[in-house]
Design an enzyme around this catalytic site. Structure first.
Site, PDB file in Angstrom:
ATOM      1  N   CYS A 142      -6.709   5.843  -1.238  1.00 26.52           N
ATOM      2  CA  CYS A 142      -5.719   5.937  -2.731  1.00 26.52           C
ATOM      3  C   CYS A 142      -4.304   5.861  -2.283  1.00 26.52           C
ATOM      4  CB  CYS A 142      -6.017   7.248  -3.279  1.00 26.52           C
ATOM      5  SG  CYS A 142      -5.823   8.812  -2.326  1.00 26.52           S
TER       6      CYS A 142
ATOM      7  N   PRO B 186     -12.849  16.340  -2.467  1.00 26.25           N
ATOM      8  CA  PRO B 186     -13.454  17.551  -2.997  1.00 26.25           C
ATOM      9  C   PRO B 186     -15.119  17.433  -3.797  1.00 26.25           C
ATOM     10  CG  PRO B 186     -11.822  16.683  -4.311  1.00 26.25           C
ATOM     11  CD  PRO B 186     -12.037  15.747  -3.231  1.00 26.25           C
TER      12      PRO B 186
ATOM     13  N   SER C 184     -16.174  13.761   2.282  1.00 26.03           N
ATOM     14  CA  SER C 184     -16.656  13.962   0.977  1.00 26.03           C
ATOM     15  C   SER C 184     -15.906  14.840  -0.080  1.00 26.03           C
ATOM     16  CB  SER C 184     -18.089  14.554   1.036  1.00 26.03           C
ATOM     17  OG  SER C 184     -18.516  14.534  -0.113  1.00 26.03           O
TER      18      SER C 184
ATOM     19  N   LYS D 258     -16.866  11.923  -5.732  1.00 24.45           N
ATOM     20  CA  LYS D 258     -17.375  10.538  -5.608  1.00 24.45           C
ATOM     21  C   LYS D 258     -18.856  10.941  -5.221  1.00 24.45           C
ATOM     22  CE  LYS D 258     -13.538   7.833  -4.293  1.00 24.45           C
ATOM     23  NZ  LYS D 258     -12.434   8.874  -4.551  1.00 24.45           N
TER      24      LYS D 258
ATOM     25  N   ASP E  99     -16.767  16.429  12.490  1.00 29.76           N
ATOM     26  CA  ASP E  99     -15.772  15.144  12.551  1.00 29.76           C
ATOM     27  C   ASP E  99     -16.692  14.079  12.124  1.00 29.76           C
ATOM     28  OD1 ASP E  99     -14.116  13.123  13.304  1.00 29.76           O
ATOM     29  OD2 ASP E  99     -13.053  14.339  14.950  1.00 29.76           O
TER      30      ASP E  99
END
Length: 376
Positions: A303, A180, A178, A183, A231
């Site tokens: 990305c 920074p 998640s 989203k 994790d």
């Protein structure tokens, strides 16, 4: 930073500075403020720091070798954008939990316009992201306890995974990687999930995630949030079939930032890690598929341009996972964004890849959506 405080006046003329293509500009805008409204709106001065960052030749050569083969001429135009941070565009995601009407008016007077134009879609109606045709960069608002920020700056293509997830009110959602938090924040702009579970394995990034959510989400909604520092590969086993939808914004090569790697040691480490990323990504995706309920959706995103981290991951997971199917994104969504984003023609044709080009510098952003088949 320019701060505006208004206790009784209804009109304030403010001088704002902002950056277009690396040059500092000044404008004056009339902003109407309600009684008692405390607004902070400022823009980033041009220090030239991004332009002065040195390109890492070792990483560039590595990318040239791989992406010339995988993308051909598309890589040449994308590379031109990635090597020139002064031309990068920034989207402004408005925070529906704060009073942003005056900010929106100022931005529109500066030439900003809405990224999304599907008024019949409830997701599009609530998700307000403004973009500019030029490389305008606002200053990020500072974190201040007790005050909700009015906007979040992002690469507008990073909203595509959230749009693909299509969260509805009351649904249980897992954001597996998640930090920074951009989203997760975008998910909260589109709907009111019954639960939004945000997980981040890295401790420092986990702290960053907490600060992001504190800066944008009101206290009364935080009961719907669950934050964990685990994790992500383990969550499918501990929270099996607990979520309606799962987002896997996987750790990846992050082509924009890796091009500006500093120091031979960091470069060597990153290139060595790159070979191991596809295995990690597959394990995270399999964990997500275990965590989602039958009939639920999993959206995978990165990305990077890398085929090994994008289509190849999807190919292997689809070939080895039972009861999982590819679910294409809605054609009207892709069509509505094609004026803003350049989509590459992928081989194999699994998912969608946004590639930057001059004038449309969004991306890279890869998105693919899977569906866990309902139980028979």
């Amino acid at each position: 930073m320019l701060s505006l405080k208004c206790l009784s006046k209804t009109n304030i003329s403010t001088a704002c500075s902002y950056v277009i293509n690396g040059r500092l500009r000044n404008v004056r805008d009339s902003v109407k403020l309600k009684r008692g409204l405390h607004t902070r709106f400022s823009v980033k001065e041009d220090t030239g720091s991004r332009a002065e960052r040195k390109v890492c030749e070792a990483v560039l050569q590595h990318f040239n070798t791989q992406y010339n083969e995988e993308l051909g001429e598309t890589w040449l135009s994308a590379r031109e954008v990635l090597l020139n941070p002064h031309c990068w565009q920034y989207g402004v995601l408005l925070n529906r939990f704060s009073d942003h009407l005056d900010i929106k008016a100022v931005l529109k007077s500066l030439g900003y316009y809405s990224l999304l134009s599907q008024p019949d879609s409830p997701i599009v109606r609530s998700l307000q992201c403004l973009v500019h045709r030029e490389a305008v960069r606002l200053r990020s608002q500072r974190h201040r306890p007790g005050w909700l920020k009015q906007y979040y700056l992002l690469n507008a293509a990073s909203l595509l995974p959230v749009l693909a997830l299509a969260v509805r009110d009351g649904e249980s959602v897992l954001d597996l990687c998640s930090a920074p938090g951009g989203k997760a924040l975008a998910v909260l702009q589109t709907a009111n999930p019954g639960l939004l579970h945000c997980n981040e394995v890295d401790k420092s990034r986990y702290e960053w995630l907490i600060k992001t959510l504190e800066s944008y989400v009101p206290r009364e909604l935080r009961d719907t949030l669950a934050l964990t520092n685990e994790d992500g590969r383990d969550i499918g086993g501990t929270k099996t079939e607990m979520f309606d939808k799962v987002l896997v914004d996987a750790p990846c090569s992050s082509d924009r930032s890796w091009l500006f790697s500093s120091g031979a040691q960091q470069v060597e480490l990153r290139l060595r890690e790159r070979a191991n990323l596809p295995q990690l990504q597959k394990e995270l995706l399999c964990s997500a598929l275990a965590a989602v309920r039958p009939g639920g959706l999993v959206v995978y995103s990165t990305c990077t341009f890398s085929r090994a981290e994008n289509q190849s991951v999807m190919e292997e997971v689809l070939s080895t996972s039972q009861g999982v199917e590819l679910m294409e994104l809605e054609e009207d969504l892709i069509c509505s964004l094609s004026g803003h984003f350049k989509f590459a023609h992928l081989q194999p044709p699994l998912g969608h890849l946004v590639v930057p080009e001059q004038g449309r510098t969004w991306g890279p952003m890869y998105v693919c959506r899977l569906r866990r088949k309902p139980s028979s």
